[in-house]
Write a protein that holds these residues in place. Structure first.
Motif, PDB file in Angstrom:
ATOM      1  N   MET A  44    -100.171  17.210 118.949  1.00 54.36           N
ATOM      2  CA  MET A  44    -100.780  16.639 117.753  1.00 54.36           C
ATOM      3  C   MET A  44    -101.232  15.205 118.022  1.00 54.36           C
ATOM      4  O   MET A  44    -102.366  14.824 117.727  1.00 54.36           O
ATOM      5  CB  MET A  44     -99.793  16.662 116.576  1.00 54.36           C
ATOM      6  CG  MET A  44     -99.242  18.017 116.205  1.00 54.36           C
ATOM      7  SD  MET A  44    -100.426  19.364 115.944  1.00 54.36           S
ATOM      8  CE  MET A  44    -101.655  18.647 114.924  1.00 54.36           C
ATOM      9  N   GLY A  45    -100.339  14.424 118.618  1.00 58.55           N
ATOM     10  CA  GLY A  45    -100.677  13.040 118.952  1.00 58.55           C
ATOM     11  C   GLY A  45    -101.821  12.973 119.955  1.00 58.55           C
ATOM     12  O   GLY A  45    -102.675  12.077 119.892  1.00 58.55           O
ATOM     13  N   GLU A  57     -95.153   8.647 114.990  1.00 62.63           N
ATOM     14  CA  GLU A  57     -95.540   8.135 113.666  1.00 62.63           C
ATOM     15  C   GLU A  57     -95.836   9.263 112.691  1.00 62.63           C
ATOM     16  O   GLU A  57     -95.495   9.196 111.516  1.00 62.63           O
ATOM     17  CB  GLU A  57     -96.762   7.211 113.792  1.00 62.63           C
ATOM     18  CG  GLU A  57     -96.376   5.819 114.243  1.00 62.63           C
ATOM     19  CD  GLU A  57     -97.573   4.881 114.258  1.00 62.63           C
ATOM     20  OE1 GLU A  57     -98.228   4.753 113.203  1.00 62.63           O
ATOM     21  OE2 GLU A  57     -97.849   4.315 115.339  1.00 62.63           O
ATOM     22  N   LEU A  58     -96.488  10.297 113.201  1.00 57.52           N
ATOM     23  CA  LEU A  58     -96.761  11.473 112.360  1.00 57.52           C
ATOM     24  C   LEU A  58     -95.441  12.035 111.848  1.00 57.52           C
ATOM     25  O   LEU A  58     -95.279  12.291 110.650  1.00 57.52           O
ATOM     26  CB  LEU A  58     -97.503  12.533 113.179  1.00 57.52           C
ATOM     27  CG  LEU A  58     -97.549  13.938 112.568  1.00 57.52           C
ATOM     28  CD1 LEU A  58     -98.470  13.962 111.352  1.00 57.52           C
ATOM     29  CD2 LEU A  58     -98.019  14.973 113.599  1.00 57.52           C
ATOM     30  N   GLN A  59     -94.481  12.176 112.776  1.00 57.43           N
ATOM     31  CA  GLN A  59     -93.193  12.758 112.386  1.00 57.43           C
ATOM     32  C   GLN A  59     -92.445  11.854 111.402  1.00 57.43           C
ATOM     33  O   GLN A  59     -91.659  12.332 110.601  1.00 57.43           O
ATOM     34  CB  GLN A  59     -92.337  13.022 113.633  1.00 57.43           C
ATOM     35  CG  GLN A  59     -92.946  14.099 114.528  1.00 57.43           C
ATOM     36  CD  GLN A  59     -92.041  14.493 115.688  1.00 57.43           C
ATOM     37  OE1 GLN A  59     -91.004  13.874 115.922  1.00 57.43           O
ATOM     38  NE2 GLN A  59     -92.446  15.523 116.423  1.00 57.43           N
ATOM     39  N   ASN A  60     -92.736  10.558 111.470  1.00 58.79           N
ATOM     40  CA  ASN A  60     -92.076   9.636 110.537  1.00 58.79           C
ATOM     41  C   ASN A  60     -92.816   9.508 109.216  1.00 58.79           C
ATOM     42  O   ASN A  60     -92.456   8.707 108.379  1.00 58.79           O
ATOM     43  CB  ASN A  60     -91.909   8.261 111.176  1.00 58.79           C
ATOM     44  CG  ASN A  60     -90.829   8.279 112.232  1.00 58.79           C
ATOM     45  OD1 ASN A  60     -89.882   9.069 112.133  1.00 58.79           O
ATOM     46  ND2 ASN A  60     -90.972   7.453 113.257  1.00 58.79           N
ATOM     47  N   GLY A  61     -93.883  10.285 109.052  1.00 54.40           N
ATOM     48  CA  GLY A  61     -94.525  10.357 107.743  1.00 54.40           C
ATOM     49  C   GLY A  61     -95.722   9.455 107.536  1.00 54.40           C
ATOM     50  O   GLY A  61     -96.121   9.235 106.390  1.00 54.40           O
ATOM     51  N   GLU A 101    -101.823   8.743 106.893  1.00 57.21           N
ATOM     52  CA  GLU A 101    -103.141   9.018 107.464  1.00 57.21           C
ATOM     53  C   GLU A 101    -103.045  10.156 108.499  1.00 57.21           C
ATOM     54  O   GLU A 101    -103.836  11.102 108.495  1.00 57.21           O
ATOM     55  CB  GLU A 101    -103.671   7.742 108.126  1.00 57.21           C
ATOM     56  CG  GLU A 101    -105.104   7.852 108.589  1.00 57.21           C
ATOM     57  CD  GLU A 101    -105.458   6.789 109.632  1.00 57.21           C
ATOM     58  OE1 GLU A 101    -104.624   5.894 109.887  1.00 57.21           O
ATOM     59  OE2 GLU A 101    -106.560   6.886 110.203  1.00 57.21           O
ATOM     60  N   TYR A 102    -102.051  10.044 109.353  1.00 63.14           N
ATOM     61  CA  TYR A 102    -101.854  11.085 110.366  1.00 63.14           C
ATOM     62  C   TYR A 102    -101.482  12.412 109.709  1.00 63.14           C
ATOM     63  O   TYR A 102    -101.903  13.482 110.121  1.00 63.14           O
ATOM     64  CB  TYR A 102    -100.749  10.691 111.361  1.00 63.14           C
ATOM     65  CG  TYR A 102    -101.100   9.505 112.225  1.00 63.14           C
ATOM     66  CD1 TYR A 102    -102.432   9.174 112.464  1.00 63.14           C
ATOM     67  CD2 TYR A 102    -100.110   8.729 112.809  1.00 63.14           C
ATOM     68  CE1 TYR A 102    -102.759   8.088 113.259  1.00 63.14           C
ATOM     69  CE2 TYR A 102    -100.426   7.643 113.611  1.00 63.14           C
ATOM     70  CZ  TYR A 102    -101.754   7.326 113.828  1.00 63.14           C
ATOM     71  OH  TYR A 102    -102.067   6.264 114.608  1.00 63.14           O
ATOM     72  N   TYR A 103    -100.672  12.295 108.667  1.00 64.20           N
ATOM     73  CA  TYR A 103    -100.200  13.513 108.020  1.00 64.20           C
ATOM     74  C   TYR A 103    -101.354  14.296 107.392  1.00 64.20           C
ATOM     75  O   TYR A 103    -101.426  15.518 107.478  1.00 64.20           O
ATOM     76  CB  TYR A 103     -99.140  13.172 106.959  1.00 64.20           C
ATOM     77  CG  TYR A 103     -98.391  14.396 106.476  1.00 64.20           C
ATOM     78  CD1 TYR A 103     -97.377  14.963 107.254  1.00 64.20           C
ATOM     79  CD2 TYR A 103     -98.717  15.014 105.268  1.00 64.20           C
ATOM     80  CE1 TYR A 103     -96.701  16.107 106.849  1.00 64.20           C
ATOM     81  CE2 TYR A 103     -98.048  16.166 104.848  1.00 64.20           C
ATOM     82  CZ  TYR A 103     -97.039  16.696 105.640  1.00 64.20           C
ATOM     83  OH  TYR A 103     -96.384  17.838 105.235  1.00 64.20           O
ATOM     84  N   GLN A 106    -102.529  18.041 108.401  1.00 57.80           N
ATOM     85  CA  GLN A 106    -102.618  19.192 107.492  1.00 57.80           C
ATOM     86  C   GLN A 106    -103.898  19.985 107.724  1.00 57.80           C
ATOM     87  O   GLN A 106    -103.901  21.209 107.719  1.00 57.80           O
ATOM     88  CB  GLN A 106    -102.576  18.716 106.027  1.00 57.80           C
ATOM     89  CG  GLN A 106    -101.167  18.435 105.552  1.00 57.80           C
ATOM     90  CD  GLN A 106    -101.142  17.926 104.128  1.00 57.80           C
ATOM     91  OE1 GLN A 106    -101.896  17.004 103.791  1.00 57.80           O
ATOM     92  NE2 GLN A 106    -100.318  18.512 103.303  1.00 57.80           N
ATOM     93  N   HIS A 107    -104.996  19.249 107.912  1.00 61.79           N
ATOM     94  CA  HIS A 107    -106.274  19.926 108.136  1.00 61.79           C
ATOM     95  C   HIS A 107    -106.256  20.693 109.463  1.00 61.79           C
ATOM     96  O   HIS A 107    -106.633  21.864 109.511  1.00 61.79           O
ATOM     97  CB  HIS A 107    -107.421  18.907 108.126  1.00 61.79           C
ATOM     98  CG  HIS A 107    -108.729  19.507 108.544  1.00 61.79           C
ATOM     99  ND1 HIS A 107    -109.457  20.327 107.699  1.00 61.79           N
ATOM    100  CD2 HIS A 107    -109.415  19.457 109.715  1.00 61.79           C
ATOM    101  CE1 HIS A 107    -110.544  20.746 108.347  1.00 61.79           C
ATOM    102  NE2 HIS A 107    -110.541  20.222 109.565  1.00 61.79           N
TER     103      HIS A 107
END
Ligand code: ARG
Length: 530
Positions: free
Chosen positions: A127-128, A179-183, A186-188, A192-193
């Motif tokens: 993902m990253g 950062e995504l995993q920490n919520g 913007e990344y989240y 989702q998309h």
């Protein structure tokens, strides 16, 4: 029978004498046509033709063809598929889907309550990698929502090459993942998309393969529970901190410890699976969890099961990892395309379809072109699946490009063809199937083969080994062929004989269809040939 010897020992008699006594009692049984004592004390019994014939009538009248349901039905969660977001399904994903779906159907048929979960890889470093690649090209993630799956996969491919060459790109990807995993919102949102686009594409793939999932959960869904598990492990004094990482050591010190939390604070693959066990127990009331995953992950599952047990996350739950071998090319190495790349699942299916089309006419009376296309698809998928399931699960196999879709030999199309042939006999016949009578050796052999079905399916279920069914199915089709050559149906003038043979033929057709169904393979009503 072995126990004649044990009996003889305790009665201090000659085993042959004991065997004769038993044999003379058995001789009174009308279901046995012959009882003899051989060698030092073996009893051979021969079932009577009448007994076998009656048995066939019972099986033919039973909607389960004499196959027993499990005495111990329970809730099984099946974890198979395991595709990763933004990566196209490739040949490596084939076996998990094919074996997983077969085992799912076998367990359901046995009477268990089965829930299948695709367990998406949707929370890892890929993902990253995708996001850092998009940011590199677009400046930010604002356009992410407009990208379709092909575009997303293209970003992933580029990122993959970049991260292999450039350590700092890899580091960046790791940071973004954390950062995504920490919520990070913007990344989240972008995640989702990307996840949704991938799920849509993956669903289509699995639909073609007829692999069915009740749940579309992923690694991301276990995130919160991962935190709970880490806390539990600390409270129970099971974990320790080692070089900044939180780990759990295993009883067998020669096995590497399980890393719950990496030194950068990220949750790893192992913790995700441990947390997912907790969820499957708490939320789904799982009593058994079956994983259908490449056998190269055996150690991973041993570690995960041990830690889950140590933490008492799922008391009394049975864990099973069905580890399968790889699909190989002619060189014995994992299957590749001609230019050395990984073979996409879609390309593999297309290849099989092209092969099958070579044997099918383009037009045929009474068939629309859609009918023929549908038939080609059923045969192509049947060929791929049977080639996979005819092999023992744990061993790898060579993807036979030349023979796997042939209508003769140990192939899916051969079985489908046998079914279509019986369908045509049943259609053309003017009389109805009726009471079975055994009048020749081939009828007897066929009936004895049919009578094995219950044992075969029970064994496949107990061993979680679909190849037990494919092997039997192939044998049954062969025995049917010999029967049909020796025992005419249409041209037989004795009505009772021909009605009996028709009943046997129909029974074979139904069993072949059931077995193909259990292997996830459809049987076309008729099969055309060029
Ligand atoms: N996504 C993983 C991979 O590509 C496979 C997941 C298998 N299932 C599991 N529960 N770990 O290796």
């Amino acid at each position: 029978m072995q126990w004649c010897f044990a009996l003889a020992k305790s009665a201090k008699k000659n085993p042959r004498e004991i065997a004769s006594q038993i044999a003379s009692e058995l001789e009174k049984d009308a279901d046995l046509s012959k009882v003899s004592v051989d060698g030092p004390g073996f009893i051979n019994i021969t079932l009577s033709d009448d007994f076998i014939a009656q048995n066939m009538d019972v099986i033919a009248n039973d909607e389960r063809f004499g196959v027993a349901k499990t005495a111990n039905p329970h809730k099984i969660v099946m974890d198979f598929g395991g595709p990763n977001v933004a990566k196209a399904l490739h040949v490596g994903h084939l076996r998990s889907a094919v074996i997983g779906e077969a085992v799912r159907r076998i367990e359901l048929f046995a009477g268990h309550d089965v829930i299948s979960d695709v367990h998406l890889g949707d929370w890892g470093t890929q993902m990253g990698m995708i996001f850092s690649e998009i940011i590199l090209q677009d400046g930010d993630l604002s356009k992410t929502q407009t990208y379709n799956i092909e575009e997303i996969s293209a970003f992933y491919k580029k990122a993959n090459i970049r991260c292999k060459e450039d350590e700092s790109a890899k580091e960046k990807a790791r940071q973004i993942t954390a950062e995504l995993q920490n919520g990070n919102p913007e990344y989240y949102k972008a995640w989702q998309h990307v996840r949704q686009e991938s799920v849509n594409a993956i669903k289509q793939n699995y639909q073609v393969l007829d692999a069915n999932f009740d749940l579309w959960l992923g690694e991301s869904d276990a995130h919160q529970t991962c935190g709970e598990v880490v806390k539990l492990a600390k409270e129970q004094g099971i974990s320790e901190v080692d070089a900044g990482a939180t780990i759990v050591r295993l009883a067998d010190e020669s096995k590497p410890p399980v890393i719950l939390v990496k030194s950068d604070g990220g949750f790893g693959y192992q913790l995700t699976d441990i947390a997912t066990i907790k969820m499957r127990y708490d939320d789904l009331q799982a009593q058994e969890i079956i994983y259908v995953v490449d056998k190269r992950q055996s150690l991973h599952f041993e570690q995960v099961f041990e830690v889950a047990e140590k933490l008492g996350l799922a008391p009394n739950v049975k864990f099973k990892h069905i580890g399968f071998g790889t699909v190989n090319g002619a060189d014995g190495k994992p299957f590749k395309t001609r230019d050395g790349g990984v073979m996409n699942l879609e390309d593999l299916i297309k290849l099989s379809l092209d092969k099958v089309k070579e044997s099918l006419p383009e037009t045929a009376e009474g068939y629309s072109s859609e009918d023929i296309t549908k038939m080609a698809e059923q045969i192509a998928i049947g060929a791929i699946k049977f080639q996979d399931l005819k092999n023992n699960t744990a061993s790898g196999y060579i993807f036979e490009l030349d023979d796997f879709a042939k209508f003769e030999g140990k192939t899916g199309p051969y079985i489908q063809y046998a079914i279509a042939r019986i369908n045509s006999i049943l259609r053309k016949s003017e009389i109805s199937p009726d009471k079975v009578i055994i009048t020749n050796k081939e009828e007897r052999d066929l009936a004895l083969k049919i009578a094995q079905l219950n044992a075969v399916i029970s064994r496949a279920e107990a061993e979680k080994e679909p190849s037990v069914i494919s092997e039997y199915t192939y044998n049954l089709a062969q025995v049917f062929s010999s029967f049909y050559n020796a025992s005419p149906i249409m041209s037989e003038t004795d009505k009772a004989k021909s009605a009996s043979r028709l009943r046997l033929a129909k029974l074979v057709r139904d069993i072949l269809k059931l077995n193909l169904y259990l292997m996830g393979i459809e049987a076309p009503e008729a099969m055309l040939k060029k």
